[in-house]
Design a protein around this motif. Structure first.
Motif, PDB file in Angstrom:
ATOM      1  N   TYR A 131       0.829  -1.209   0.000  1.00  0.00           N
ATOM      2  CA  TYR A 131       0.000   0.000   0.000  1.00  0.00           C
ATOM      3  C   TYR A 131       0.864   1.260   0.000  1.00  0.00           C
ATOM      4  N   GLN A 132       1.885   1.287   0.874  1.00  0.00           N
ATOM      5  CA  GLN A 132       2.748   2.476   0.965  1.00  0.00           C
ATOM      6  C   GLN A 132       3.468   2.724  -0.357  1.00  0.00           C
TER       7      GLN A 132
ATOM      8  N   THR B 167       2.515   1.637  -3.480  1.00  0.00           N
ATOM      9  CA  THR B 167       1.657   1.889  -4.654  1.00  0.00           C
ATOM     10  C   THR B 167       0.854   3.182  -4.534  1.00  0.00           C
ATOM     11  N   LYS B 168       0.698   3.698  -3.305  1.00  0.00           N
ATOM     12  CA  LYS B 168      -0.144   4.901  -3.161  1.00  0.00           C
ATOM     13  C   LYS B 168       0.532   6.135  -3.755  1.00  0.00           C
ATOM     14  N   LYS B 169       1.847   6.019  -4.007  1.00  0.00           N
ATOM     15  CA  LYS B 169       2.582   7.177  -4.533  1.00  0.00           C
ATOM     16  C   LYS B 169       2.269   7.458  -5.998  1.00  0.00           C
TER      17      LYS B 169
ATOM     18  N   ASP C 217      -0.486   6.760  -9.637  1.00  0.00           N
ATOM     19  CA  ASP C 217      -1.837   6.349 -10.046  1.00  0.00           C
ATOM     20  C   ASP C 217      -1.786   5.566 -11.359  1.00  0.00           C
TER      21      ASP C 217
ATOM     22  N   LEU D 168      -5.959  -0.288  -8.632  1.00  0.00           N
ATOM     23  CA  LEU D 168      -5.863   0.326  -7.300  1.00  0.00           C
ATOM     24  C   LEU D 168      -6.360   1.774  -7.278  1.00  0.00           C
ATOM     25  N   ASN D 169      -6.853   2.249  -8.422  1.00  0.00           N
ATOM     26  CA  ASN D 169      -7.435   3.601  -8.459  1.00  0.00           C
ATOM     27  C   ASN D 169      -8.889   3.533  -7.993  1.00  0.00           C
TER      28      ASN D 169
ATOM     29  N   ASP E 229     -10.995   2.726  -1.800  1.00  0.00           N
ATOM     30  CA  ASP E 229     -10.298   2.102  -0.671  1.00  0.00           C
ATOM     31  C   ASP E 229      -9.229   1.115  -1.181  1.00  0.00           C
ATOM     32  N   PRO E 230      -8.085   1.659  -1.619  1.00  0.00           N
ATOM     33  CA  PRO E 230      -7.058   0.776  -2.204  1.00  0.00           C
ATOM     34  C   PRO E 230      -6.530  -0.288  -1.247  1.00  0.00           C
ATOM     35  N   LYS E 231      -6.492   0.028   0.065  1.00  0.00           N
ATOM     36  CA  LYS E 231      -5.996  -0.955   1.043  1.00  0.00           C
ATOM     37  C   LYS E 231      -6.862  -2.209   1.017  1.00  0.00           C
TER      38      LYS E 231
END
Ligand code: S3P
Length: 171
Positions: A109-110, A112-114, A116, A121-122, A125-127
């Motif tokens: 998560y940490q 891939t959140k950086k 888009d 995962l877009n 709630d990506p987690k």
């Protein structure tokens, strides 16, 4: 040593970084199936998903693997969902060693959140999405891998060293 090394695993586990490092160490060519698809289609993975849909993208993955048949001395970094089609798994097994890169969901998560760039995962709630997809795919990844490396705490170089040690032992 088998002809090629194929890196499989979830989004954000470091397949690209580890793959490039490994290709350098082994003197192999580096290939990325997502990059091949983007070059073929002339558009990003995000656009392919939104304009053509996920099923078409999965077709494209299968076609790319078809084209790689007969390749030698390549490190092939694959998209996280390439394992979903049993025919793809057969093709990858024929190509060489399947190395699974694995990370904790929080680390994924940490990482891939950086960005888009990953359509799956877009979401709001990506987690939750990461956990859902992981639950479904983990048994597949684990059942087909020749070696599993946890990249949660390893640098790409450390992961790369573990893989080269395995390959030397097995050759
Ligand atoms: C996907 C992973 C992505 C890319 C596409 C779908 C997946 O590649 O192929 O967004 O289904 O896990 P990476 O694993 O290199 O991020």
């Amino acid at each position: 040593m088998a002809s090629n090394v194929i890196l499989i695993g979830f989004m954000g586990v470091g397949k690209t970084e580890v793959g490039k490092c490994l290709a350098g160490e082994l003197g192999f060519k580096y290939i990325d199936t997502d990059a091949m698809i983007e070059a073929d289609e002339g558009k990003s993975i995000n656009r392919i998903f939104s304009e053509n849909g996920e099923e078409s993208f999965r077709e494209m993955e299968s076609r790319v693997l078809e084209r790689l048949a007969g390749s030698k001395k390549c490190v092939i970094s694959t998209g996280g969902g390439i394992v979903l089609r049993p025919e793809n798994v057969k093709k990858m097994k024929k190509l060489g060693w399947l190395i699974l890169l694995w990370s904790d969901p929080e680390v994924i998560y940490q990482r891939t959140k950086k960005s888009d760039i990953r359509p799956l995962l877009n979401v709001a709630d990506p987690k939750k999405k990461i956990l859902e997809i992981l639950e479904f795919r983990t048994p597949i990844y684990r059942s087909i891998a020749d070696l599993e490396i946890d990249t949660s705490v390893l640098s790409p170089e450390e992961a790369c060293n573990k893989i080269t040690a395995f390959l030397r032992k097995e050759k």
